[in-house]
Design an enzyme around this catalytic site. Structure first.
Site, PDB file in Angstrom:
ATOM      1  N   HIS A 133       0.836  -1.102  -0.165  1.00 63.29           N
ATOM      2  CA  HIS A 133      -0.094  -0.034   0.028  1.00 63.29           C
ATOM      3  C   HIS A 133       0.868   1.406  -0.141  1.00 63.29           C
ATOM      4  CE1 HIS A 133      -3.857  -2.137   1.212  1.00 63.29           C
ATOM      5  NE2 HIS A 133      -2.786  -3.001   1.598  1.00 63.29           N
ATOM      6  N   HIS A 243      -7.983  -9.864  -3.258  1.00 66.01           N
ATOM      7  CA  HIS A 243      -8.610  -9.623  -1.799  1.00 66.01           C
ATOM      8  C   HIS A 243      -9.830 -10.222  -1.956  1.00 66.01           C
ATOM      9  CE1 HIS A 243      -8.911  -7.583   2.269  1.00 66.01           C
ATOM     10  NE2 HIS A 243      -9.887  -8.060   2.055  1.00 66.01           N
ATOM     11  N   HIS A 269      -2.754 -12.701   1.170  1.00 64.05           N
ATOM     12  CA  HIS A 269      -2.991 -13.177   2.476  1.00 64.05           C
ATOM     13  C   HIS A 269      -4.020 -14.187   2.288  1.00 64.05           C
ATOM     14  CE1 HIS A 269      -6.006 -10.140   1.720  1.00 64.05           C
ATOM     15  NE2 HIS A 269      -5.146  -9.024   2.060  1.00 64.05           N
ATOM     16  N   HIS A 317      -9.585  -0.730   7.902  1.00 65.73           N
ATOM     17  CA  HIS A 317     -10.427  -0.979   6.992  1.00 65.73           C
ATOM     18  C   HIS A 317     -11.854  -0.034   7.445  1.00 65.73           C
ATOM     19  CE1 HIS A 317      -9.084  -4.156   4.098  1.00 65.73           C
ATOM     20  NE2 HIS A 317      -8.317  -4.671   5.622  1.00 65.73           N
ATOM     21  N   ASP A 357       2.004  -6.240   2.952  1.00 68.88           N
ATOM     22  CA  ASP A 357       0.955  -5.494   3.287  1.00 68.88           C
ATOM     23  C   ASP A 357       1.073  -4.091   4.131  1.00 68.88           C
ATOM     24  OD1 ASP A 357      -1.913  -4.830   3.364  1.00 68.88           O
ATOM     25  OD2 ASP A 357      -2.586  -6.725   4.224  1.00 68.88           O
TER      26      ASP A 357
END
Length: 564
Positions: A133, A243, A269, A317, A357
């Site tokens: 990210h 994802h 993941h 999130h 991540d």
């Protein structure tokens, strides 16, 4: 000359064993490319002098740089050799010296050759982190200092979308991020947003420079979006990362696998704590077309793993702990049984890659550390792998190093340039003292030039006085930066001339072979077990065997290396 004396002078040789950091992992040198009695070493009274180990050959016929007497640890072997670098690429692995007077020389040293002393050091290929990210550019400093030399992912900075998803959405953002890539001494590739049910919004991102597309549940990873995204990827030879749908709103894991239609895809993941069909996304690592990876917060399973995940998830999130539905969403993703099984699936080669991540439930500077911590934990708990014996852990070491080097390179179509120490590839190399292996590199070479190194006080009379810490070197400055690092793009974008149109300085390299790579191509990590996750207990069974292990209470490569 005793083995100890030889190792202290020239580094370990065939049959010598090396402990990796403070782990229980031992590697053994399988072959020595140097010749006893003809080794080259630089220094006062040493071999690499005019008329001795240094020849009279012109620059065109000698290496630009030679790393002498290094132990190479790569997926293909563990060997002692000299490494030649020429024009920013690995030119040869063999025996360096003066061919006029020495036998067996495959790498000529001349007046044009610089020397990096590799005696007693381990050299690995630069790490490749495929789950980035791009929230803050300072991540690049951390990643590079950890031994990562290639970063793949998406984002635009600390936007809410980027905090949660690895997408650089649309042509405008793609152009800006590719321009920003020119300022950083690391190889970069960007993923566009893959969540759309019609081709045009995706194709235009590939044309703008994306090397692939990212499907994320926060943007709606429906079967229609999956199918459309993979169709565009097939047409453009780019990769898709996914994802999946934690809440199972648009279908269960079986619906997602059906939407793949046997097409290649990289599952992020894959255990599920980072996101994905609850509780059984782990099943997909048995599919031939699925290239599965882990992110590092769950690596390895420890007594603290579960506790830290809930808060991480709520922040990343955009969830509210005061809302019951948000809390239930978060708790559905964190399962001790699947996290424990993830350790074993890595050890057996069912999970093929490991990534970070970064700042979105992962630590950008800990990909390499956590890979080797997992390997250590599995050796302690499960013993030697088939292929290893009592003397060494060579096969396990090759399996684990492949998870953050060659396999992510193969997955994202960049293995023709990076991912291993082989002649012809870009000279992205990481040098380690064995005691600090996997934790703190001694030096990072980018495109044949030193980019970052542990360096002492610049005002001191020698390079070593405190404070010694990581400092950027000359490869990170001026025009050298653009000539020692790469930016990966799609072939479509390269053909469209984005380099000139965007005013880019770095060399643009197209990705290729993204649609033909399959699980069987994942080196040392190609196992395809039939996996079942019990929907009530979350127990994981692979090919009929229950996979479970205890959490680690103490790990190597941890506090004793980070006192300050």
């Amino acid at each position: 000359m005793s083995r100890r004396a030889y190792a202290e002078m020239y580094g370990p040789t065939t049959g010598d064993r090396i402990r990796l950091a403070d782990t229980e992992l031992l590697i053994e040198v399988e072959r020595d490319h140097t010749l006893y009695g003809e080794e080259v070493k630089f220094g006062g009274g040493k071999v690499i002098r005019d008329g001795m180990g240094q020849s009279q050959l012109p620059a065109a016929d000698v290496a630009d740089t030679v790393i002498t007497n290094a132990v190479i640890l790569d997926h293909w072997g563990i060997v002692k050799a000299d490494i030649a670098i020429k024009h920013g690429r690995i030119a040869a692995i063999g025996k360096a010296g003066n061919p006029d007077i020495q036998p067996g020389v495959t790498i000529a040293i001349g007046a044009a050759t610089e020397i990096i002393a590799g005696e007693g050091l381990i050299v690995t290929a630069g790490g490749i982190d495929t789950h980035i990210h791009f929230i803050s550019p300072q991540q690049i400093d951390e990643a590079l200092a950890s031994g990562v030399t290639t970063m793949i992912g998406g984002g635009t900075g600390p936007a809410t979308g980027t905090n949660a998803t690895t997408c650089t959405p649309g042509p405008w953002h793609m152009e800006r991020m590719l321009q920003a890539a020119d300022g950083w001494p690391i190889n970069l590739g960007f993923l566009g947003k893959g969540n759309a049910s019609r081709p045009q919004p995706l194709v235009e991102q590939i044309e703008a420079g994306a090397i692939g597309l990212k499907l994320h549940e926060d943007w709606g990873t429906t079967p229609a979006a999956i199918d459309n995204c993979l169709t565009v990827a097939d047409d453009t030879d780019t990769q898709v990362a996914i994802h999946t749908d934690t809440l199972n709103e648009a279908g269960f894991v079986e619906a997602t696998v059906a939407a793949f239609k046997g097409r290649t895809i990289h599952t992020y993941h894959t255990e599920g704590a980072g996101g994905g069909h609850a509780p059984d996304i782990l099943k997909v690592c048995g599919e031939a077309n699925v290239l599965p990876s882990s992110t590092n917060p769950t690596r390895p399973y420890t007594i603290n793993t579960l506790d830290e995940h809930l808060d991480m998830l709520m922040v990343c999130h955009h969830l509210d702990p005061s809302i019951a539905e948000d809390l239930a969403f978060a708790e559905s993703r964190i399962r001790r049984e699947t996290i424990a099984a993830e350790d074993i699936l890595h050890d057996l080669g069912a999970l093929s890659m490991l990534s970070s991540d970064s700042q979105a439930m992962g630590r950008v500077g800990e990909v390499i550390i956590r890979t080797w911590q997992t390997a250590h934990k599995m050796k302690v708990q499960r013993g030697a792998l088939t292929g290893d014996g009592a003397r060494n852990d060579n096969f396990r070491a090759k399996r684990y190093v492949a998870k953050y080097t060659i396999n992510p390179a193969l997955t994202h179509g960049i293995a023709h340039e990076v991912g291993s120490i082989e002649p012809g590839k870009w000279a992205d190399l990481v040098l380690w003292e064995p005691a600090f292996f996997g934790v703190k590199p001694a030096m990072i070479v980018k495109g044949g030039m030193i980019a970052v190194a542990q360096m002492g006080d610049p005002n001191a009379s020698i390079p070593t006085p405190q404070p010694v810490h990581y400092r950027e070197m000359f490869a990170t400055r001026g025009g050298a930066l653009a000539r020692t690092s790469l930016t990966f793009v799609s072939q479509l974008a390269l053909d469209a001339g984005i380099g000139a149109r965007y005013g880019l300085a770095k060399r643009l390299v197209p990705v290729r072979g993204c649609r033909t790579v399959t699980k069987r191509d994942m080196i040392h990590n190609a196992w395809q077990p039939a996996i079942r996750v019990d929907p009530e207990t979350y127990d994981v069974v692979a090919d009929g065997a229950l996979l479970t292990c205890e959490p680690a209470a103490v790990l190597p490569m941890a506090q004793r290396y980070f006192l300050f």
